[in-house]
Design a protein around this motif. Structure first.
Motif, short mmCIF file in Angstrom:
data_model
loop_
_atom_site.label_atom_id
_atom_site.label_comp_id
_atom_site.label_asym_id
_atom_site.label_seq_id
_atom_site.Cartn_x
_atom_site.Cartn_y
_atom_site.Cartn_z
N PHE A 159 0.85 -1.19 0.00
CA PHE A 159 0.00 0.00 0.00
C PHE A 159 0.89 1.24 0.00
CE2 PHE A 159 -2.78 -3.18 2.00
CZ PHE A 159 -3.94 -3.02 1.25
N TYR A 160 0.82 2.03 -1.07
CA TYR A 160 1.55 3.29 -1.15
C TYR A 160 0.49 4.40 -1.11
CZ TYR A 160 5.50 0.41 -2.56
OH TYR A 160 6.49 -0.54 -2.60
N LEU A 161 0.38 5.07 0.03
CA LEU A 161 -0.69 6.03 0.26
C LEU A 161 -0.09 7.38 0.62
CD1 LEU A 161 -2.94 3.74 2.51
CD2 LEU A 161 -3.03 3.99 0.01
N SER A 162 -0.82 8.42 0.27
CA SER A 162 -0.44 9.78 0.67
C SER A 162 -1.70 10.54 1.06
CB SER A 162 0.30 10.51 -0.47
OG SER A 162 -0.53 10.60 -1.62
N ALA A 163 -1.60 11.35 2.11
CA ALA A 163 -2.75 12.09 2.60
C ALA A 163 -2.27 13.31 3.37
CB ALA A 163 -3.62 11.21 3.50
N ASP A 164 -3.14 14.29 3.49
CA ASP A 164 -2.87 15.47 4.30
C ASP A 164 -3.49 15.29 5.67
OD1 ASP A 164 -1.54 16.80 2.22
OD2 ASP A 164 -3.44 17.52 1.38
N PRO A 165 -3.00 16.02 6.67
CA PRO A 165 -3.62 15.93 7.99
C PRO A 165 -5.11 16.24 7.92
CG PRO A 165 -1.52 17.08 8.13
CD PRO A 165 -1.79 16.89 6.68
N GLY A 166 -5.89 15.41 8.57
CA GLY A 166 -7.33 15.55 8.57
C GLY A 166 -8.04 14.79 7.47
N GLN A 167 -7.30 14.18 6.54
CA GLN A 167 -7.90 13.47 5.41
C GLN A 167 -8.15 12.01 5.77
OE1 GLN A 167 -5.59 13.82 1.84
NE2 GLN A 167 -7.01 12.61 0.59
N THR A 168 -9.17 11.40 5.16
CA THR A 168 -9.51 10.00 5.36
C THR A 168 -9.41 9.26 4.03
OG1 THR A 168 -11.00 10.51 7.20
CG2 THR A 168 -11.29 8.38 6.12
N LEU A 169 -8.73 8.13 4.04
CA LEU A 169 -8.56 7.30 2.86
C LEU A 169 -9.31 5.98 3.04
CD1 LEU A 169 -4.69 7.72 2.32
CD2 LEU A 169 -6.53 9.08 1.30
N THR A 170 -9.69 5.38 1.93
CA THR A 170 -10.31 4.05 1.96
C THR A 170 -9.58 3.15 0.97
OG1 THR A 170 -11.94 4.68 0.28
CG2 THR A 170 -12.56 4.97 2.60
N GLY A 178 0.94 5.55 14.78
CA GLY A 178 0.80 5.97 13.40
C GLY A 178 -0.27 5.18 12.68
N VAL A 179 0.15 4.44 11.64
CA VAL A 179 -0.79 3.64 10.86
C VAL A 179 -1.57 2.69 11.74
CG1 VAL A 179 -0.92 1.83 9.09
CG2 VAL A 179 0.51 3.86 8.71
N GLY A 180 -0.93 2.12 12.75
CA GLY A 180 -1.62 1.19 13.63
C GLY A 180 -2.78 1.81 14.38
N ALA A 181 -2.71 3.12 14.65
CA ALA A 181 -3.80 3.81 15.35
C ALA A 181 -4.79 4.44 14.38
CB ALA A 181 -3.22 4.88 16.27
N TRP A 182 -4.38 4.70 13.15
CA TRP A 182 -5.23 5.44 12.21
C TRP A 182 -6.02 4.54 11.27
CZ3 TRP A 182 -0.53 8.92 10.51
CH2 TRP A 182 -0.10 9.67 11.62
N ALA A 183 -5.53 3.34 10.98
CA ALA A 183 -6.21 2.44 10.03
C ALA A 183 -7.14 1.50 10.79
CB ALA A 183 -5.20 1.65 9.22
N LYS A 184 -8.37 1.33 10.27
CA LYS A 184 -9.37 0.47 10.90
C LYS A 184 -10.00 -0.44 9.85
CE LYS A 184 -8.86 2.60 14.85
NZ LYS A 184 -8.16 1.94 15.97
N PRO A 185 -9.73 -1.77 9.90
CA PRO A 185 -10.41 -2.69 8.99
C PRO A 185 -11.91 -2.74 9.32
CG PRO A 185 -8.44 -3.71 9.95
CD PRO A 185 -8.70 -2.45 10.72
N ALA A 186 -12.72 -3.01 8.29
CA ALA A 186 -14.17 -3.10 8.50
C ALA A 186 -14.51 -4.27 9.42
CB ALA A 186 -14.87 -3.24 7.15
N LYS A 187 -13.69 -5.31 9.45
CA LYS A 187 -13.89 -6.46 10.33
C LYS A 187 -12.58 -6.74 11.06
CE LYS A 187 -17.28 -8.69 7.27
NZ LYS A 187 -17.58 -9.93 6.50
N SER A 188 -12.70 -6.99 12.36
CA SER A 188 -11.51 -7.31 13.14
C SER A 188 -11.21 -8.80 13.15
CB SER A 188 -11.66 -6.80 14.57
OG SER A 188 -12.77 -7.42 15.20
#
Length: 336
Positions: A43-54, A96-106
């Motif tokens: 996964f190569y992702l880029s975002a600004d603060p406050g932005q949400t990616l899917t 970082g990513v561990g706190a910001w990314a949330k899978p739809a199912k755990s």
């Protein structure tokens, strides 16, 4: 008697270009869902603060029975020993990513020889620091494979797809190299065996972007002679922001009698740092024997000198003592 279990987490991180070649443990693999353009190795992702990616992650079961996984996001780090890419466990704190990314199912159950696709969201908070925030999406088999014997090793396996997230803002590539130390390993008798040296040093990424460091080692002896000049292969391919690793390099054929300096130069696009350390190579057994022989010779010389002084003192004649003259005694008649 109860067994003592030690839990080992085996983690594979997918990085190959297609799901057919994705890293796995032989039973399952985790990889990004292919985009409309092409398959993605990570996964190569880029975002600004406050932005949400899917996005979406795929978990493939390669066995003949259903498998159940715990699906979670984790921060990445460099292992201190060799600088390998690793991720935090579920019980560790995520920043970082561990706190910001949330899978739809755990938790998901993948049927035999099937693939399950799970959407996830990644929300970058307003106060997120700019730069790189590496991590992974991990499929963890919560079962523990028990070992045998009194002290058993319980193994818990996981596979993860890497996530390379860059948060918009100023980027700063920077690194430091320090704690350079040299230790020699020489044969007892010079010339009867090989001499080696172990060079240890610390690399630290002090910037906010991932670096791909190149390390060059040079050694100069007396009168500027070149003893060593090569590029080291043990440096990590990816040095993540804020991470520090302690590395060692073996110098085979190191000099057995010399004095000089070792210089370590680390470079990456946009940054370069160097560190140096002096070294003294001596055949310590020979030095010790020479010192002992010199000390023994000195003791013998001192004793011989003292013996000559005593013999000369015994042979020298004693000076004659002159008698003291006595006054004549007067008679009683003379005093009258």
């Amino acid at each position: 008697m109860r067994k003592l279990y030690v839990l080992l987490l085996g983690l594979m991180l997918a990085w190959q270009a297609t799901p057919a070649h994705a890293a796995d443990n032989g039973s399952w693999s985790v990889y990004p869902v292919a985009s409309k353009v092409a398959a993605r190795p990570s996964f190569y992702l880029s975002a600004d603060p406050g932005q949400t990616l899917t996005d979406k992650v795929a978990v493939q079961n390669r066995t003949g029975r259903p498998l159940t996984f715990r699906l979670y996001a984790a921060d990445a780090y460099n292992t201190p020993r060799d600088g390998g890419f690793a991720v935090r466990t579920l019980k560790e704190r995520m920043r970082g990513v561990g706190a910001w990314a949330k899978p739809a199912k755990s938790r998901i159950t993948v049927p035999a020889h099937r693939t399950v696709t799970v959407p996830f969201t990644l929300h970058v908070p307003e106060g997120a620091e700019p730069g790189d925030h590496p991590g992974a999406l991990v499929a963890l088999d919560e079962r523990i494979d028990p070992g045998s014997g009194r002290f058993a090793l319980g193994v818990q396996r996981a596979v993860g797809a890497r996530v390379y997230l860059r948060v918009g803002g100023p980027t700063l590539p920077a690194l430091s190299v320090g704690q350079l130390h040299i230790s020699h390993h020489q044969p007892l008798v010079p010339g009867l065996g090989d001499s080696t040296a172990t060079i240890s040093y610390t690399l630290r990424n002090t910037g906010n972007v991932t670096l791909h460091p190149k390390v060059e080692l040079k050694a100069r002896g007396l009168f500027g002679r070149t003893l060593l000049d090569r590029e080291l292969t043990g440096a990590p391919s990816e040095l993540l922001p804020g991470q520090r690793v302690r590395l060692t390099e073996t110098w085979r054929g190191a000099p057995q009698l010399d004095r000089g300096e070792v210089t370590l130069t680390v470079s990456a696009p946009g940054t370069q740092q160097s560190a140096g350390a002096a070294f003294l190579a001596l055949p310590w057994l020979v030095v010790t024997l020479v010192f002992v022989a010199g000390a023994a010779t000195g003791v013998l010389l001192v004793r011989a000198r003292r013996g000559r002084v005593r013999r000369s003192a015994r042979g020298r004649p004693s000076p004659r003592v002159r008698p003291t003259p006595s006054r004549p005694r007067s008679s009683p008649s003379a005093r009258r």
